[in-house]
Write an enzyme that holds these catalytic residues in place. Structure first.
Site, PDB file in Angstrom:
ATOM      1  CG  ASP A   1      -9.801  14.172  17.478  1.00  0.00           C
ATOM      2  OD1 ASP A   1      -9.464  15.052  16.652  1.00  0.00           O
ATOM      3  OD2 ASP A   1      -9.032  13.719  18.344  1.00  0.00           O
ATOM      4  N   GLY A   2     -14.374  13.657  16.832  1.00  0.00           N
ATOM      5  CA  GLY A   2     -15.580  12.879  16.555  1.00  0.00           C
ATOM      6  C   GLY A   2     -16.190  13.199  15.205  1.00  0.00           C
TER       7      GLY A   2
ATOM      8  CG  ASN B   1     -10.149   6.637  17.044  1.00  0.00           C
ATOM      9  OD1 ASN B   1      -9.212   6.958  16.334  1.00  0.00           O
ATOM     10  ND2 ASN B   1     -10.696   7.469  17.909  1.00  0.00           N
TER      11      ASN B   1
ATOM     12  CG  ASP C   1     -13.846  -4.864  33.480  1.00  0.00           C
ATOM     13  OD1 ASP C   1     -14.224  -5.902  34.041  1.00  0.00           O
ATOM     14  OD2 ASP C   1     -13.710  -3.774  34.064  1.00  0.00           O
TER      15      ASP C   1
END
Length: 323
Positions: free
Chosen positions: A71-72, A151, A181
């Site tokens: 996917d990267g 994404n 966070d």
């Protein structure tokens, strides 16, 4: 695709031996069966023999992007077209599993044939356009261009021991002050990535929507939200925030936002057109399920990759079927 491609860009992960063999076979097939097609590759030291060096979309327009990897690799291919439309993307897995990998490399000849015959079906995966501003609302984005994200964009406290305080605005209206966070704004495609791990919803990629997901919020009532794609979301680091916010986009660290600085996030006019596996599904009669052009890769993936709603019983049956 209305016309057969005249130019192909190969984007691949590191050239391990399987990748080298796959690219060599792919290039030989293209040069033999489609001799008039030019094949390009990024300007890297490991450029394969038989491919031309690609100088960029403005110099050498591309009709088809072919990715080999995970996917990267597709996210990287998307980033190569950060200021303009993305060509159709044909994605091949190299033994890895992913939501954006409908084809195995063994199917490359059939997949290419469907493209050149005009039978390929397309899913336009939405991207985000992100622009950064300083305390005086002056644009501090690189070259004043939007960052294109497939994404998600994530604001996070990084190595700081303190929580971020981030003001959230939707279409200029103050929504809430988030103490957490961090925050994630994702596309439907990204809803099965970082956002899912943070407790966000799973959204079908054919929808146009913005998903806002908090990361470890201090409030138990701060739940994920889904907005229409027409929305403009502004995330501003609060003046009282005890720490800056690191910014990562599709896993790439890009900025650090200090108190008073902000980022605008909205739907990009340039989605990523991904070719579906249904493009090579053979015609079958009297068989249950979706026919060619209608198969939903996403339904298959949430079952096979996420084991969606897998009960203890179904897991036991799965183990039994392997013995």
């Amino acid at each position: 695709m209305k016309h057969p491609p005249k130019s192909i860009l190969i984007v691949n992960k590191l050239r391990t031996q399987p990748v080298i063999l796959a690219i060599d076979a792919f290039l030989e097939h293209v040069h033999t069966k489609y001799p008039g097609v030019r094949v390009f590759h990024e300007d890297r030291p490991d450029i394969p023999h038989g491919a031309e060096v690609w100088q960029g979309a403005k110099v050498q327009p591309i009709d088809l992007v072919v990715t080999l990897g995970g996917d990267g690799t597709i996210l990287h291919a998307s980033s190569l077209f950060s200021t303009a439309a993305v060509p159709p993307v044909l994605s091949f897995s190299m033994g890895t599993l992913g939501f954006l990998l409908p084809f195995h490399i063994d199917d490359f000849s059939r997949a290419l044939e469907s493209v050149f015959q005009g039978k390929a079906t397309i899913l336009n995966r939405m991207r985000l356009a992100c622009r950064f501003y300083d305390q005086e609302l002056m644009n501090i984005s690189k070259d004043n261009d939007d960052w294109q994200v497939m994404n998600e964009i994530a604001l996070h406290r990084g190595s700081s021991p303190h929580l971020n305080t981030i003001d959230i605005f939707v279409d200029g209206q103050h929504l809430t002050e988030a103490v957490s966070d961090g925050l994630i704004v994702s596309t439907p495609t990204g809803s099965t990535a970082y956002s899912l791990s943070a407790g966000g919803p799973i959204v079908h990629p054919s929808l146009s929507a913005l998903v806002l997901t908090p990361i470890c919020p201090r409030s138990l009532s701060f739940r994920p939200l889904v907005f229409p794609a027409s929305s403009l979301i502004t995330l501003r680091i609060g003046d009282r925030s005890r720490s800056p916010a690191g910014v990562s986009m599709d896993g790439r660290v890009s900025h650090v936002l200090n108190p008073g600085e902000s980022v605008n996030v909205q739907a990009s006019p340039y989605p990523v057109p991904c070719i579906n596996r249904s493009s090579i599904v053979e015609e079958q009669s009297n068989v249950e399920g979706a026919g060619p052009g209608k198969e939903d890769d996403w339904v298959r993936d949430i079952n096979n990759l996420l084991q969606y709603n897998a009960t203890f019983r179904s897991k036991a049956l799965l183990r039994h079927s392997r013995t």
